[in-house]
Design an enzyme around this catalytic site. Structure first.
Site, mmCIF file in Angstrom:
data_model
loop_
_atom_site.group_PDB
_atom_site.id
_atom_site.type_symbol
_atom_site.label_atom_id
_atom_site.label_comp_id
_atom_site.label_asym_id
_atom_site.label_seq_id
_atom_site.Cartn_x
_atom_site.Cartn_y
_atom_site.Cartn_z
ATOM 1 N N LYS A 22 0.855 -1.187 0.000
ATOM 2 C CA LYS A 22 0.000 0.000 0.000
ATOM 3 C C LYS A 22 0.898 1.247 0.000
ATOM 4 C CE LYS A 22 -4.486 0.614 2.150
ATOM 5 N NZ LYS A 22 -5.232 0.449 3.400
HETATM 6 O O1 G3P Z 1 -7.970 1.121 5.150
HETATM 7 C C1 G3P Z 1 -8.242 2.391 4.745
HETATM 8 C C2 G3P Z 1 -9.623 2.928 5.047
HETATM 9 O O2 G3P Z 1 -10.596 1.971 4.815
HETATM 10 C C3 G3P Z 1 -9.749 3.647 6.350
HETATM 11 O O3 G3P Z 1 -11.065 3.869 6.757
HETATM 12 O O4 G3P Z 1 -12.693 4.431 8.512
HETATM 13 O O5 G3P Z 1 -10.297 5.103 8.796
HETATM 14 O O6 G3P Z 1 -11.750 6.248 7.137
HETATM 15 P P1 G3P Z 1 -11.466 4.970 7.858
#
Ligand code: G3P
Length: 215
Positions: free
Chosen positions: A83
């Site tokens: 990533k």
């Molecule tokens: O893994 C990346 C992403 O899905 C993060 O989500 O909930 O931290 O905005 P969030």
């Protein structure tokens, strides 16, 4: 649509994987930090549970360092996808890693133009963060629609991985738009099979079955 779990928690991964619906796992530095364990130990355990793409994020911000980190992460297991943040240095790093056959998931994408660039440098996955856009009074799903259209227009092979998912409606909308993958926290995945009418219907069937003569 492929369903990924967005977590580094082994119990959650084991539980959802046992339902037979987990195609891959995405992690990020914040999710890994919550577990309080060594990153590589967590990754080794995840790849032993789920046989699919497992995203592991670099923490460098210079292309050369990202490439070095990415190569090390990719050595851990053939299912590791590296990533990389969508910044100019990340584009350079992705171009290099992709040319070496290392699959890259470009992350922190908030616009369809960033996603166009991710495809141009050969990213395997692009991760638009829709929930975080919603948090800023934008409609995150709009960029999913745009990215899917742009990729279709030019036949880009980069897969659209809808991330920062907050509820089952996000998952439904991602599927309706034809996104390739949707990654979600366990709290969202466990809601997908649930419907109160299923529970009511099952309780009635089981109660009625008691009235059936057994001999
Ligand atoms: O893994 C990346 C992403 O899905 C993060 O989500 O909930 O931290 O905005 P969030």
């Amino acid at each position: 649509m492929k369903l990924f779990l967005d977590t580094a928690n082994i119990d959650e991964i084991r539980t959802a994987a046992s339902w037979g619906i987990v195609d891959g796992v995405t992690t990020n530095p914040s999710l890994v930090a919550k577990e309080g364990r060594k990153f590589t130990d967590v990754l080794q355990e995840i790849v032993s549970i789920v046989d699919g793409p497992i995203s592991a994020e670099v923490i460098s911000t210079k292309a050369e360092d990202m490439v070095k980190e990415g190569r090390e992460l990719a050595k851990i297991h053939p299912n590791i996808y590296v990533k990389v943040p969508t910044i100019p240095e990340g584009l350079r790093a992705t171009k290099q890693l992709s040319s070496e056959g290392i699959r890259v998931n470009m992350t922190l994408v908030f616009s369809s133009m960033q996603a166009l660039l991710c495809a141009k440098v050969g990213a395997a996955f692009v991760s638009p963060f829709i929930g975080r856009l919603d948090d800023y009074s934008e409609t995150g799903m709009e960029i999913i629609s745009e990215i899917c259209q742009i990729y279709r227009n030019y036949g880009y092979k980069t897969e659209v991985l809808v991330a920062s998912v907050r509820h089952p409606v996000h998952v439904k909308e991602a599927a309706l738009l034809g996104a390739n993958i949707c990654t979600m926290p366990f709290s969202v995945m466990e809601k997908l099979p649930k419907h109160p009418l299923t529970d009511i219907g099952l309780a009635k069937f089981l109660a009625d079955w008691q009235k059936v003569p057994k001999s």
